[in-house]
Design a protein around this motif. Structure first.
Motif, PDB file in Angstrom:
ATOM      1  N   VAL A  60       1.858  -0.891  -6.297  1.00 17.05           N
ATOM      2  CA  VAL A  60       1.370  -0.095  -5.174  1.00 17.05           C
ATOM      3  C   VAL A  60      -0.148  -0.011  -5.309  1.00 17.05           C
ATOM      4  O   VAL A  60      -0.663   0.493  -6.304  1.00 17.05           O
ATOM      5  N   GLU A  65      -4.139   0.685  -3.859  1.00 11.47           N
ATOM      6  CA  GLU A  65      -5.055   1.468  -3.035  1.00 11.47           C
ATOM      7  C   GLU A  65      -6.411   0.801  -3.195  1.00 11.47           C
ATOM      8  O   GLU A  65      -7.078   1.000  -4.215  1.00 11.47           O
ATOM      9  N   GLU A  71       4.506   5.800  -1.127  1.00  9.48           N
ATOM     10  CA  GLU A  71       3.892   6.708  -2.104  1.00  9.48           C
ATOM     11  C   GLU A  71       4.872   7.750  -2.640  1.00  9.48           C
ATOM     12  O   GLU A  71       4.751   8.189  -3.777  1.00  9.48           O
ATOM     13  N   ARG A  76      -2.077   1.980  -8.092  1.00  4.52           N
ATOM     14  CA  ARG A  76      -1.642   3.369  -8.246  1.00  4.52           C
ATOM     15  C   ARG A  76      -0.343   3.491  -9.016  1.00  4.52           C
ATOM     16  O   ARG A  76       0.021   4.551  -9.485  1.00  4.52           O
ATOM     17  N   THR A 136       6.639   6.033  -5.551  1.00  4.72           N
ATOM     18  CA  THR A 136       5.804   5.289  -6.488  1.00  4.72           C
ATOM     19  C   THR A 136       5.836   5.932  -7.868  1.00  4.72           C
ATOM     20  O   THR A 136       5.636   7.132  -8.007  1.00  4.72           O
ATOM     21  N   THR A 147       0.844  -1.194   0.000  1.00  4.94           N
ATOM     22  CA  THR A 147       0.000   0.000   0.000  1.00  4.94           C
ATOM     23  C   THR A 147       0.882   1.248   0.000  1.00  4.94           C
ATOM     24  O   THR A 147       2.021   1.221   0.471  1.00  4.94           O
ATOM     25  N   ALA A 148       0.344   2.314  -0.530  1.00  2.19           N
ATOM     26  CA  ALA A 148       1.093   3.562  -0.659  1.00  2.19           C
ATOM     27  C   ALA A 148       1.484   4.151   0.691  1.00  2.19           C
ATOM     28  O   ALA A 148       2.517   4.818   0.804  1.00  2.19           O
TER      29      ALA A 148
END
Length: 156
Positions: free
Chosen positions: A55, A57, A90, A62, A93, A33-34
């Motif tokens: 990544v 969400e 994030e 994402r 990313t 996850t971010a």
């Protein structure tokens, strides 16, 4: 990238030599996850041997975090160790435009070159179903080329 009737990914006579991504892709995916700490991504990559993490969400992808981007970040020495520990996935990313399952090896190679990346994500509709890396492409190409007659490898 369109591979519709107006432009084929490969000339018709070579389509069999340009396999679909479904023949090359890895379908056992690990994601992150971010909002996860970058240290979690590093541990996950180190313990599993993967170099690319989609990544996520929720159900939506994402982008992807690449091992090389993490290595560059760490090598730059960005901030104190405490500041680096506060970095989340994030921030590193890469947004990506995934390829559809109908895409071919040549589409993936062109996308990697255009995005200066060594992997592309593969989707079926909106669902992430695989990843193709530069290594997958090289393996695929190596399997269709035969060594020259009489050629022997060099022992090291």
């Amino acid at each position: 990238m369109s591979t519709g009737p107006e432009r084929l990914a490969a000339p018709p006579e070579t389509v069999d030599e340009d396999p679909p991504l479904t023949a090359l892709m890895t379908t056992h995916l690990l994601g992150i996850t971010a909002d996860a700490p970058l240290s979690t991504a590093l541990r996950l990559m180190a313990t599993t041997g993967v170099r690319h993490l989609p990544v996520l969400e929720g159900e939506r992808c994402r982008g992807v975090v690449l091992e090389v981007d993490i290595a560059r970040f760490v090598a730059r020495g960005s901030g104190s160790p405490d500041a680096r520990a506060a970095v989340h996935v994030e921030e590193l990313t890469r947004p990506v435009e995934p390829l559809p399952v109908t895409a071919r090896r040549s589409d993936a190679a062109r996308r990697m070159q255009a995005e200066h990346a060594d992997a592309v994500l593969v989707v079926d509709g909106a669902r992430l179903v695989g990843i193709v890396t530069a290594t997958d492409i090289v393996r695929s190409l190596a399997s269709v080329t035969s060594p020259a007659a009489g050629h022997r490898g060099i022992e090291v």
